[in-house]
Design a protein around this motif. Sequence first.
Motif, PDB file in Angstrom:
ATOM      1  N   VAL A 394       0.883  -1.173   0.000  1.00  0.00           N
ATOM      2  CA  VAL A 394       0.000   0.000   0.000  1.00  0.00           C
ATOM      3  C   VAL A 394       0.921   1.223   0.000  1.00  0.00           C
ATOM      4  CG1 VAL A 394      -1.826   1.211   1.257  1.00  0.00           C
ATOM      5  CG2 VAL A 394      -1.725  -1.295   1.286  1.00  0.00           C
ATOM      6  N   CYS A 395       0.819   2.042  -1.028  1.00  0.00           N
ATOM      7  CA  CYS A 395       1.790   3.141  -1.193  1.00  0.00           C
ATOM      8  C   CYS A 395       1.159   4.514  -1.016  1.00  0.00           C
ATOM      9  CB  CYS A 395       2.433   3.081  -2.583  1.00  0.00           C
ATOM     10  SG  CYS A 395       2.983   1.451  -3.057  1.00  0.00           S
ATOM     11  N   ASP A 396      -0.151   4.549  -0.763  1.00  0.00           N
ATOM     12  CA  ASP A 396      -0.868   5.837  -0.697  1.00  0.00           C
ATOM     13  C   ASP A 396      -0.451   6.728  -1.873  1.00  0.00           C
ATOM     14  OD1 ASP A 396      -2.339   4.997   1.377  1.00  0.00           O
ATOM     15  OD2 ASP A 396      -1.517   6.346   2.877  1.00  0.00           O
ATOM     16  N   ASN A 397      -0.210   8.028  -1.596  1.00  0.00           N
ATOM     17  CA  ASN A 397       0.199   8.855  -2.753  1.00  0.00           C
ATOM     18  C   ASN A 397       1.678   9.265  -2.706  1.00  0.00           C
ATOM     19  OD1 ASN A 397      -0.170  10.704  -0.762  1.00  0.00           O
ATOM     20  ND2 ASN A 397      -2.105  11.475  -1.585  1.00  0.00           N
ATOM     21  N   TYR A 398       2.446   8.469  -1.988  1.00  0.00           N
ATOM     22  CA  TYR A 398       3.896   8.723  -1.871  1.00  0.00           C
ATOM     23  C   TYR A 398       4.579   8.697  -3.239  1.00  0.00           C
ATOM     24  CZ  TYR A 398       8.624   7.982   0.120  1.00  0.00           C
ATOM     25  OH  TYR A 398       9.950   8.072   0.472  1.00  0.00           O
TER      26      TYR A 398
END
Lengths: 450, 426
Positions: A394-398
């Motif tokens: 899960v990388c979110d918006n990085y």
Amino acid sequence: MMKFPVKELNSNFCKHIFRNFSSALYITGDKAQKNFAVLIPHIDFEERIQNKGELLNNIKVRKLDLDLNNIEKTWKFYKNLLQRKIILDQTRIEIGKEIANLTSNINVEANQEKKLKMHARIIKDDLKTMKEYLYSIEEDAAIKALSLPNILHKKTPISDHEVLHQFLEKPTEKSENHLSIAEKNDLIEFYDPLYYFFKHKCATFEMKILDYFREYMLKNLFTYFSNPDFARSIVVEGCGGDFNNPNESFILESSEDTFVSELNRLHLVGGASLCSFMAYFTRHLIQIGYFPLKYFTCGRKYQPPIQAEASLFTTGQETAIELFVATTDCLEQEDHEIENIIRILRCLYDSLGFHYQLIAVPAHKLKNYECMRISVQMLSCSLQEYVEVAHLSVCDNYLSKRLLCTYIEEKKRKFPRILSGTILSIQKLLGCVIEYNSINKRDLLWHKNI
Amino acid sequence: MNLIKKISANGKQTIKRHFYTPKLNKYPDLDFDYLCSASNCEEILNNITRRKGVGDIHSVQKFKKQLENSKNATDHDKLKQLLYTEALKIPNRTHPDVLKYTTDINIVRFINQKKNFDFHPQEFHEISKKLNLVRTDQLGNLSGNRSYYVLGEMAELEQALINYTVNKLFEKGFQLMSVPDILHRNIIENCGMNTKGERNQVYLLDQKLYGPDFCLAGTSEMSLAGFLMNKTFSRRELPTKLAAVSRCYRAETSSTSEERGIYRVHEFTKVEMFVISTPESSEDHLEELITIEQDLFGDMGLYLRVLDMPPHELGAPAYRKYDIEAWLPGRKIFGEISSCSNCTDYQSRRLNIKYSSDNDLRYVHTLNGTACAIPRMLIALTETYQTEKGSIEVPNVLQKYMNNKMAIGRQKTIPELKLVKNKKEK
């Protein structure tokens, strides 16, 4: 374990690796003449430092060697200088205007004009000096800010992994090593982690299990991609990697006919990789109606092997099914997709009929770009250790902030949340399956779908 | 190869590398009886001239004589090296039928009929752009020059082609293998491909970081030849027919408009056939390979022509080579989609691949052929099966490998390419 001839370093190599490289992702103005600046990453340091407690704790539980106070100090210094530069610029313009007014007015004393001109000259010199060192301070601040890890997901365990699901009982019987079994049965010829051959049923297994998984992904409405294997340094760094580190990705020799700077190298990463998907969406403006994006690919994954082991668990060339999902910046949509992917992983691995566990990886084992990692692990019966055969990051918006993967909502620029992962890593799965089957006296192509 | 990271006392990173180096004789068992016989000199000279003009048989014969007469050990080593440098450059012999050709294009046969269109057929890159099936734009700074993504149903078609091909090869008695893509330079050189010099097509791993010898395979012919290297087979094991699906990397460049889109690319997927046989049967196996290729592509309904390639079109290892070209209705040209070659004992002598026959060890003959090279196949199928409405029909034989899909349309789940302007945020 087999022995390999050892080649020692040469001095050129050391020079090459220890040169003080800058960022391939953040190209400052002074370097832009030599290096084409593909993009300027969105750095959200100001936002992140608002919650300094989270950041400090994040760095601590990930066990990272980062000095947040120093990063903050550098950033503030840079911002301060930038502010001063703006003031100097404005002052220079104002003085310019005033001098222009004075020269049109014949009643003004010559002394006043002289004074203003001197002031203008001093400001010009100040600006010149500032410009010279501002670039290096800007670069330092940007690189430090970009080194911060992603925000941790609330479900990421702190110290030890958490088992989310377990299928069948853990086998206790120890098997022989998968390569010994495979070599005895004329299934694999293994010379080193980059040079090995699958034969007979092993090669068929690779093809059939890829088909089985691929069909399942298509049925679940994922769109198929076929990706390039090369990625430039900017993408490698954009995905959180160290583009200078020859242990992290294979760096290709620069070809003589094209201009390639040290910040613009080609890396052999494989189409079934996060880099290859991110390259597609770098600097991309996605129309909002397309979300969620749900893609997958089958292909190679290349990574310099970490150990000289004769094992399928540490090869430098893998065949894999890689997944890429992007949602809007909406937590509910992201959670929905995470659940969907976990459901798919469970269905696929349940159907194989071997023991496996699904775990949430602890913070200190996460990569910088991950806020959570769900890992599908099968047991190596010879090692009696778990091996990761699939995972979801899960990388979110990085990543989308670093590589400018964007969309517009309510006239504002936003960054999609990205889920990335490997649905199947053939080599690792095959290693585990060979060992399981040797205990159960089962054929390699046992499965009705294989 | 392997890399082990170590942190030394001063905190700096050092790296130790481990290699598997193929054990190959620096001086392979070349056929000096043939090369150095005075009666063959004219034939060899003629062969070199008719082919690419590379190789100097007079030097080979001169060094061989000098070597035989040398008594000094230092001279002996030096001469041996000179002899092999020159002898390894001499191309394979050429099939006598091929030597008779006086024209560049020697058409053996046509397969299928040219399709008639009652509309103006478009080119691949126009169709694929309209249907959002391939991306080639704006990728040079992200994934390298001439890189491309195949999208959605076109990627499914790619996979269907691979599965269709591999299944056909299973039926024809081929064994499937999974092969490495990073190979030692020795293997590639001994397959007859140059890895050094300006015009070579081989990608290398950074030589300072990984050592000088690691190349990316240009075709799995090289990987399969590497697999067979230093092996001896019994006569009853021949022919051995191998197939592999692999990624191929070629550093060749091209900027002509003829090669726009994905016609000539740096990386692609290919299904390769590789056969080892007795010398007596290799000509029959070349016919078998060309028949398999004709059937594979012919059954997809492509209009094809088979060419027997003239001497100057043969690479050094080939004794005879057939090309198959498919008609590309959009471009209105024949484009090469496949080839197959008989390399006789050129590769097996260099790679030491033998078979035992009546207590005697002999070199096998090697043959290779392209069963499916993806980008060109996609071009040929797209241009042939385009419809007036703008979609692409899936050929009958491929439908079962694509969940019975009959047509490919516009990909609606993949956003159109729109790039963000590169401005600094304030």
